[in-house]
Each structure stands twice: as C-alpha cells, then as structure tokens.
Design an enzyme around this catalytic site. Structure first.
Site, PDB file in Angstrom:
ATOM      1  CB  SER A  10      -0.955  -0.023   1.196  1.00  0.00           C
ATOM      2  OG  SER A  10      -1.920   0.980   1.102  1.00  0.00           O
ATOM      3  CG  HIS A  16      -5.859  -2.093   0.418  1.00  0.00           C
ATOM      4  ND1 HIS A  16      -5.080  -1.729  -0.669  1.00  0.00           N
ATOM      5  CD2 HIS A  16      -5.262  -1.524   1.500  1.00  0.00           C
ATOM      6  CE1 HIS A  16      -4.079  -0.976  -0.266  1.00  0.00           C
ATOM      7  NE2 HIS A  16      -4.157  -0.839   1.035  1.00  0.00           N
TER       8      HIS A  16
END
Length: 693
Positions: free
Chosen positions: A541, A656
């Site tokens: 991320s 995610h």
C-alpha cells in the site's frame, strides 16, 4: 507536464480498466509465469501448506469482540474457508473448548446465493443483541452490501418485511434503535464525495423508503466522508454527526433535540471522543486555549457540559516527550486506560478521576521487545473489565483478562508455529540524512551475529500508523527458519513518536520517509548484518510506494524488492478509486507547487532503462477498490518494456488485503518468501546476479 499531457503520453492507461478483458489477460499471463517460476517447487508447496495449516488450526486464539455477556468472533478454518460468525458467553470462552453458537455460516450463505461473499463485519444492536447489521463484500472489496440479520431466527430480514438493506457501495449504517438507523450511502447522482464515500448523512426509519430518509448533514464533494452516530450510554444519550474535510481534519457536531447542529469548537485535526460527562481530545498539532498551550500528541480532558458553556480549562492526562508517545486509550466504566510507546515498546497505565484530580498507576507489567494492547473495553455493560493481548517477534500471542485493581488471568495462549530457539530480537538506531535517529528491530538467530547474511527489511512510513513488535509465524517459517534475518523499521510518516513523527513527513516532507528507510539499509550493511546484494525490502500500500521509490532512487542498496498493492503513479493517484482521500497525506498533483515535490519521487515517472535495478515482485488484487490495481499493472508493463527483471502477480479476488481467504493468504505469503529465498539465498550462493543473468 499537465494531467492531460500525461494522459496522452502514458501508453499503459488501458491497464487502469479494472475488469477490462485486455487488462485481465495481462494479469493472467503474468500470473502463469510467476506460478511456474516460484510456486511449483517442493519448497514452496511445503511452506504454503505449513502456513495454511497454521491459519486453519483451532489452536489459534479466537479473538472476541465483547458486547455485555456475549463474546462474538469471526472464524475461518479448513472446513469453513469463508468463515463462521459466532458467539459464546465469557464463562464458556474461558474453557479450553468453548461451545459456540453459530449465527452465520458464510460458506453456506455464499453457496446458497451463488455469491463470492467475504466477511465485512457486524454491528450488533444493544442492549437486546437480537439484531445486527451485516456487511458482506464480493471478493474482498471495500464496497459492501449491508443487510439486517435477526439473531433470534438466524435469518436476514428482507426489505419487503421491513429489513434494512443497502446495495453494494462504500456505505455507513449504524443503529439508533430497533426501528431507526443513521445511513450514508450512494443515494444517486452527486451523493458521494470525490473519494467515493458518502457525502450525505441521513436518518432512516424502518418501513420507509430510503429516498424518504431525513437528511442530517450534507458535506462537499471535496470532503472525504460524512457520518453520523448515536451514543446510547444511559443518562448520557447523544446524537452526533461529523464531516471529514480531508483525511486528517474533521468537524464534529452534536445533534440537538430539535434537529439543529451544535458544532464542537475543537481543533479539526484533533481526535475527539467523549465518555459520560468527559470530553477527550488527542491533539495532532499544538493548541493554545484557556491561557495554556498544549503540545502535539497531548491528551487533554474537560467536562463536556462545561465546555459547551464556554469553559476551556482542560486537564492534561498525557504529555509526550522525545522518547514517549501515546499509542491508544479507552474507557472502562470508571477509568481511562492508556497505551504508550517508549522507543516503540509498550507501557500500560490506568488513570482515575477524583475530586483531587487524576491519578495514574501502572495497569500491568508488559514484556520487553513485545507489543501489549488493551482490548474489549465495554464501559456500557462491562464495568471495569478488560482484556490484554501480547506478542513479540518470537513470542506467540497470549490473551489475558482482568479488572482494574485486580489480577490478570490467562485466557488463551497460542503455540509456536516455527522454531524460535536461538532467535533473538535487538533494537538499533540509524542516523538519517538530516541527523534524526530512526529505530529499527533486527530479528535473527544468535549464530548470525558477526556475519553478514540474507536480510529482508519491511517498511510503511505513512498515515501515522505505528509498527510495533508482533508474532509473525509466516516470516518465521519462510525466512527466519531458513537462516534469514528480518528487520522491522520505524521510519517517519508513522506514529511511533507521536503526531510530529508523521506530520514532518507529509506532502513536501515525504522525502524524509525515503531517506530514513535508505539510511537503515546502509546502517544494516555498516553493522555487518548484511550486504547490499543480500538485502531485500518489502512493503504494501503506502509501503508499496516506499518500495517503488527504493527501486527507482536507491536500487544499488538492494538485492530484491517485493512491492504489494502499491501506489506508484503519483501523477494520477488522486483520480483512481479512493486516491482523492489521500491528498492531505501526499499532496495534489494538479497543483504545480505540489506536483513539484510529488514529481521528484513518483516511481512511475522515474524508471530508468539504463540503470541496473534489483529484481522486483509486484503483487496486487483486481478487487482492491482502495488502491487501484492499475498502479502495479502499469509499473510492471513499463519495467518490462525497459528490460528490467520484474515479476507480476494479481489475485483476481482479495481486496486491499490481497487475499480473500486463508488459502489465498497462504499462497501470497509463500510466494513472497520463495521469491526472497531464490533471489537473496539461492542465487547469491551459486554466484549468479540477483536478476539471474
């Protein structure tokens, strides 16, 4: 270069089409190559099975969420790969083999409805605990379907029967009472922010159309989100609503009986909460009020009603120093519990109000080189009871229960999942480019002292997220047991030393994050812990952005890099999915003065076909609707075009987090450690270059 010009010159924009046939063909073709290279060996298969067995075993701690007499838990194992939502009593939980009441079998539900449901959470209505709002996502995305569930019948309540239900969106739904909720969702055109979150908060009554819900607050399209809630503490019931104007600034209001909004005159970047009569603020920047200046990172408190009447005589409950920061806090019925970090190691305290002010005592002793967190505080129905969970890099997790003023007792303890005998943890500090001392932890077998060896360092450095010691069985199995050294860094951008550790590294200060990480890499070599060809790095991320900068700015420092669900194209990040919500962290690339510093490090714009790069493994997820998979796809395509050694794997599910179930999690973990083993151990041992040439 303008955004329009950038778009015209980017040959890989087609890879931003999340589910486009051509883009998915690109992903599948690369997946086949990665699987053939890394996921067909006996070593990979053995590690994948070990990790999966660990994730599926019933010897793991079933961490609960407490609601009065009930402890709720979501559980996955080999028989239930999608999971069970279940509950039990505290007395039953304390037994070696608790008897769980299964409320939802997600595998059965997914099969019956022919949907790839992934659990998204539950909001239980109190005090009856007979109804819940269940969030489910398709494939692990942030966008979720929310449905009302009746725990007496163990059935979902259909809309035609008066049940609350929302279609797939990044929604917010919270209970007021059995017949009304606060809702934020996609109400139609112009109802979402630029970041894709609710712009409007409404009050919705059972049995009425969603279109008829009463609007409480409308925000601006440029906001991050708007949300509303209800505090049901008996005698202190309060309705509230808030508007997040960016990722770090929020305006909070109390909703008066007549529906008008009363703004709380507090700093918008402060964390605001209340408990009974107390208003609690955790400051992100200094605040001068009531004749006193409170520093960033302080925790201050005042009587809420007196504050509303104009008083500003706050009491200070915590003041940071150069070594100590506030990590977390929470209320029991009569006390406030604090978790602090002292050079990234936790300490626990209990604060108690009295007529003479606040007293502070140690809550419990905690082990060194470990993280201990307080959980399951229930000031509404749980008195002064709490739970503690603790683990270290080589110490499996334990779960204890206690009550303020009493002893703690062991509830659960996990076994060890890798051979930790002889593996030790040390903490070091590296001097960054500006002279700041930055901490990091080194985990290795004691026999490795005095000799350089294969090492992997991990980093994040953003959003004030603190990284603290914790048990990671996958890294133990996949790296430490193989003789590797693991390093966890505490670079700026995080919150390990309070808000200023973060704020100095946002926007134009972002370079500090990359200077800190690269300085630790150099320090590891200077201390003889590793060499550059033997040093790997991994991050996801925002940490994936960090990896992209390491690849393009500091490639000579590393022998291999793993870059997970990353941001990489900072020219367009704010246009993709939730990217607009992070402008307060990174800056706005459409503003020339902010693109000036963004453009200096944006990895996608700084690849160099003539500069040697270490091999890189890029991973992402098609169903990641937070960080767009296009970042990783485009970077892989560009690096390939330039002749660099790049491996690319895209999970078609997973969100995610990169994985939607334990099997996918095991594959992802085994892939990373097999990649590092081949590039930092095998190829170094046989004398080939890290890229295999």
């Amino acid at each position: 270069m303008s955004g329009a010009q950038e778009q015209q010159t980017d040959p890989y924009l087609w890879l931003e089409e999340v589910t486009g046939d051509r883009a998915l063909d690109f992903a599948r073709a690369h997946n086949d190559v990665v699987v053939e290279r890394f996921a067909t060996t006996d070593r990979f298969n053995e590690l994948e099975h070990r990790i999966l067995d660990m994730l599926d075993t019933d010897t793991r701690i079933p961490y609960p969420t407490r609601r009065a007499q009930w402890l709720y838990n979501f559980w996955r194992d080999a028989e239930h790969p999608k999971g069970l939502w279940r509950r039990t009593t505290f007395a039953e939980y304390a037994t070696p083999t608790p008897d769980w009441e299964v409320l939802i079998d997600l595998d059965a539900l997914a099969a019956a409805e022919e949907e790839n449901w992934v659990w998204g959470g539950a909001a239980v209505l109190r005090p009856s605990q007979s109804l819940a709002l269940i969030s489910l996502s398709r494939g692990g995305a942030d966008a979720k379907v929310i449905r009302e569930f009746d725990m007496r019948t163990k059935q979902f309540r259909a809309p035609e029967d008066g049940g609350f239900q929302l279609p797939e969106a990044k929604s917010q739904l919270s209970w007021i009472d059995a017949d009304s909720v606060y809702v934020g969702t996609d109400f139609g055109p112009d109802s979402l922010t630029d970041s894709g979150y609710p712009r409007i908060a409404k009050r919705w009554r059972r049995g009425t159309p969603l279109d008829d819900a009463q609007t409480i607050l409308e925000g601006a399209a440029s906001d991050v989100t708007v949300s509303a809630g209800y505090d049901r503490t008996p005698g202190y019931e309060r309705h509230f609503v808030s508007r997040a104007t960016d990722f770090y600034n929020e305006i909070s209001y109390l909703i008066e009986d007549d529906g008008t909004l009363r703004r709380l005159d507090t700093p918008t970047d402060a964390s605001v909460s209340w408990h009974r009569d107390w208003l609690l603020l955790r400051l992100k920047t200094p605040w001068e009020v009531g004749g006193q200046t409170h520093p960033a990172g302080a925790l201050i408190i005042i009587d809420l009603n007196e504050f509303l009447d104009g008083a500003r005589n706050f009491d200070t409950l915590f003041t940071p120093d150069e070594h100590t920061a506030l990590h977390g806090y929470g209320w029991t019925e009569h006390h406030l519990l604090l978790i602090t970090l002292e050079d990234v190691q936790t300490r626990l305290y209990v604060l108690t109000p009295s007529q003479d002010g606040w007293t502070r005592e140690t809550l419990a002793d905690v082990p060194p080189m470990a993280t201990t967190n307080v959980m399951n505080l229930d000031p509404l129905d749980g008195g002064d009871e709490f739970m503690l969970t603790s683990s270290g890099f080589t110490t499996p997790a334990t779960l204890l229960s206690g009550s303020v003023g009493g002893a703690t007792t062991l509830l659960k303890q996990e076994p060890g999942f890798f051979e930790a005998e002889g593996i030790e943890t040390e903490q070091f500090f590296a001097r960054s480019d500006d002279g700041t001392m930055v901490p990091y932890f080194v985990i290795r077998h004691r026999d490795r002292r005095g000799q350089a060896g294969p090492t992997v360092m991990s980093g994040y450095g953003g959003f004030e997220i603190s990284r603290t010691p914790g048990y990671n069985a996958a890294s133990g199995m996949g790296w430490l047991e193989r003789g590797g050294t693991w390093v966890m860094t505490n670079i700026r951008g995080g919150g390990e030393y309070g808000p200023s550790w973060h704020t100095q590294a946002v926007k134009e200060g972002r370079h500090l994050v990359y200077e800190d990480f690269s300085s630790i890499a150099k320090d590891l070599v200077a201390r003889g812990i590793t060499t550059a060809p033997q040093l790997g790095a991994v991050g996801g991320s925002n940490g994936g952005l960090l990896m992209g900068v390491m690849l393009t700015r500091y490639p000579e420092l590393f022998g291999a890099i793993v870059c997970q669900v990353p941001l990489l194209d900072m020219r367009r990040y704010h246009l993709l999915l939730a990217g607009a919500s992070w402008v307060a962290e990174y800056g706005d690339p459409d503003k020339p003065q902010e693109w000036e510093y963004l453009g200096k490090y944006s990895p996608y714009q700084h690849t160099d076909p003539d500069r040697p790069y270490p091999p890189i493994l890029l991973t992402t997820s098609t169903r990641d609707d937070r960080v767009h998979p296009g970042h990783a796809r485009k970077m892989a395509a560009l690096l390939e075009e330039q002749g660099h050694t790049v491996w690319y794997h895209e999970n078609i599910e997973g969100g995610h987090g990169g994985a939607a179930d334990n099997k996918q999690m095991a594959f992802q973990a085994a892939l990373i450690y097999e990649f590092f083993t081949q590039t930092l151990m095998d190829e170094q041992a046989d004398g080939t270059a890290p890229d295999g040439r």
